[in-house]
Write an enzyme that holds these catalytic residues in place. Structure first.
Site, short mmCIF file in Angstrom:
data_model
loop_
_atom_site.label_atom_id
_atom_site.label_comp_id
_atom_site.label_asym_id
_atom_site.label_seq_id
_atom_site.Cartn_x
_atom_site.Cartn_y
_atom_site.Cartn_z
N LYS A 154 0.65 -1.51 -0.21
CA LYS A 154 0.04 0.01 0.19
C LYS A 154 1.04 1.12 -0.33
O LYS A 154 1.59 1.56 0.82
CB LYS A 154 -1.17 0.11 1.00
N ASP B 296 -13.29 5.10 11.17
CA ASP B 296 -13.11 5.73 9.84
C ASP B 296 -13.62 4.04 8.88
O ASP B 296 -13.98 3.30 7.91
CB ASP B 296 -11.93 5.54 8.59
N ASN C 172 -14.30 -0.43 4.15
CA ASN C 172 -13.19 -0.83 4.86
C ASN C 172 -13.62 -2.27 5.33
O ASN C 172 -12.58 -3.21 6.45
CB ASN C 172 -12.93 0.01 5.49
N1 ADP Z 1 -4.52 -7.06 2.74
C1 ADP Z 1 -5.05 -6.69 1.58
N2 ADP Z 1 -5.36 -7.90 1.01
C2 ADP Z 1 -6.11 -7.64 -0.14
N3 ADP Z 1 -6.88 -6.49 -0.95
C3 ADP Z 1 -6.34 -5.11 0.16
C4 ADP Z 1 -5.25 -5.54 0.81
N4 ADP Z 1 -5.41 -3.39 1.45
C5 ADP Z 1 -6.27 -3.29 1.15
N5 ADP Z 1 -6.37 -3.90 -0.46
C6 ADP Z 1 -7.35 -3.35 -1.48
O1 ADP Z 1 -7.23 -1.89 -1.85
C7 ADP Z 1 -8.12 -0.93 -1.35
C8 ADP Z 1 -7.29 0.29 -1.04
O2 ADP Z 1 -7.25 -0.09 0.75
P1 ADP Z 1 -7.33 0.92 1.79
O3 ADP Z 1 -6.20 0.06 2.99
O4 ADP Z 1 -9.31 0.80 2.39
O5 ADP Z 1 -6.75 2.30 0.98
P2 ADP Z 1 -7.42 3.09 1.60
O6 ADP Z 1 -6.70 4.51 2.50
O7 ADP Z 1 -7.00 4.01 0.04
O8 ADP Z 1 -9.10 3.54 1.16
C9 ADP Z 1 -9.29 -2.03 -0.29
O9 ADP Z 1 -9.99 -1.43 -0.74
C10 ADP Z 1 -9.21 -3.35 -0.64
O10 ADP Z 1 -10.03 -3.57 -2.16
MG MG Z 2 -9.84 2.07 2.67
#
Ligand code: ADP
Ligand code: MG
Length: 292
Positions: free
Chosen positions: A121, A226, A231
């Protein structure tokens, strides 16, 4: 500016000197939005000729921008630093396809030298608002480095919270590493609720999500703050993971009760709206309120 995938391939061509210089820019960016040439000379110990050469290289790669005053590290430059650091830690060998490109982060698949697949990420807080502001007012460019700092802090904070929660066996992604503004965690074959057209058994998933929140709050000690259909990840068995934790607050902090009630309200409203579950919000909230 180079994309993350381009940056990953550029990195393979980097010389030791280029990397060392980029790392110095990474450190100086904490204190300077534009790093003055005089500071660069002083801190690098390099000759003017060497500095000029390195600047030219990094500029060709679109990792930095130069002006009359000095050098600015672009977010592609920060990406390069983070990817390099994860490689050195033995976590990341190659970057795969994007999993999700959001407003405030880009999440990619990453592959370790041993073949493990991770979710990587990249924090991009300020990207959208910054673009808007930049169009309207040129001077805001000077604030790029603040976004760098905020993103680095957010990645570190999410890593720490995920570490604490997963040690307590809470249903969150297991963190693997953090470097600059990039967080590596286990990847799950699961989708956020908002991307799922229709759940087979929405009531069961709602109950599991509520249990997951309860566990994170009362055993993990954190309120997400949030929580929404964006999420909560759900896999093909209907199992639930709560993701995206940088803004979480410790249970017991002044605002934690209000934030928890808002989280549960968001979740309940979503299931009522999308799946017509007729859940009674007061009844759902009661067990949480009773524990305060
Ligand atoms: N550990 C993970 N495994 C699979 N998909 C993930 C994982 N973490 C995040 N994602 C994907 O990435 C997207 C964005 O991650 P997130 O942590 O919610 O960041 P943001 O701050 O952009 O909302 C999630 O909606 C999901 O689809
Ligand atoms: Mg998110």
């Amino acid at each position: 500016m180079s994309t993350v995938r381009e940056v990953a391939s550029i990195l393979r061509k980097f010389t030791f000197k280029e990397l060392k210089f980029l790392k110095l820019l990474g450190r100086l960016t904490k204190s300077f939005s534009i790093i003055p040439y005089s500071v660069l000379r002083q801190r690098s110990g390099l000759s003017n000729g060497d500095i000029e050469f390195l600047i030219k290289r990094l500029q060709d790669y679109k990792l930095i921008r130069r002006s009359e005053i000095g050098i600015k590290l672009l977010s592609a430059g920060l990406d390069a630093l983070a990817l390099h650091s994860l490689r050195v830690k033995g976590i990341l060998d190659a970057l795969g396809p994007p999993i999700a490109v959001g407003k405030e982060s880009d999440v990619f698949e990453g592959i370790s030298p041993k073949g493990e697949v991770y979710a990587v990420k990249f924090f991009r807080i300020g990207r959208t608002s910054f673009r808007g502001i930049k169009r309207a007012r040129g001077y805001v460019e000077d604030r790029i480095h603040e976004w760098h700092v905020i993103n680095v802090k957010s990645a570190k904070r999410e890593f720490e919270i995920l570490t604490e929660l997963s040690e307590k066996k809470c249903p969150v992604p297991v963190p693997i590493a953090v470097a600059y503004h990039v967080l590596g965690m286990k990847e799950y074959l699961a989708l956020p609720l908002f991307k799922i057209k229709k759940l087979d058994d929405p009531l069961k998933v709602f109950e599991k999500a509520l249990e997951a929140v309860k566990k994170c709050v009362f055993e993990g000690g954190y309120v997400h703050a949030d929580l929404s259909e964006f999420n909560v990840l759900v896999d093909s068995k209907g199992d639930v993971l709560i993701i995206d934790w940088p803004q979480a607050v410790k249970l017991g902090e002044v605002s934690s009760k209000d934030k928890l009630l808002r989280d549960i309200t968001n979740l309940t409203n979503y299931f009522n709206r999308k799946y017509h579950l007729s859940l009674n919000l007061d009844e759902v909230l009661l067990p949480f309120i009773e524990r305060f």
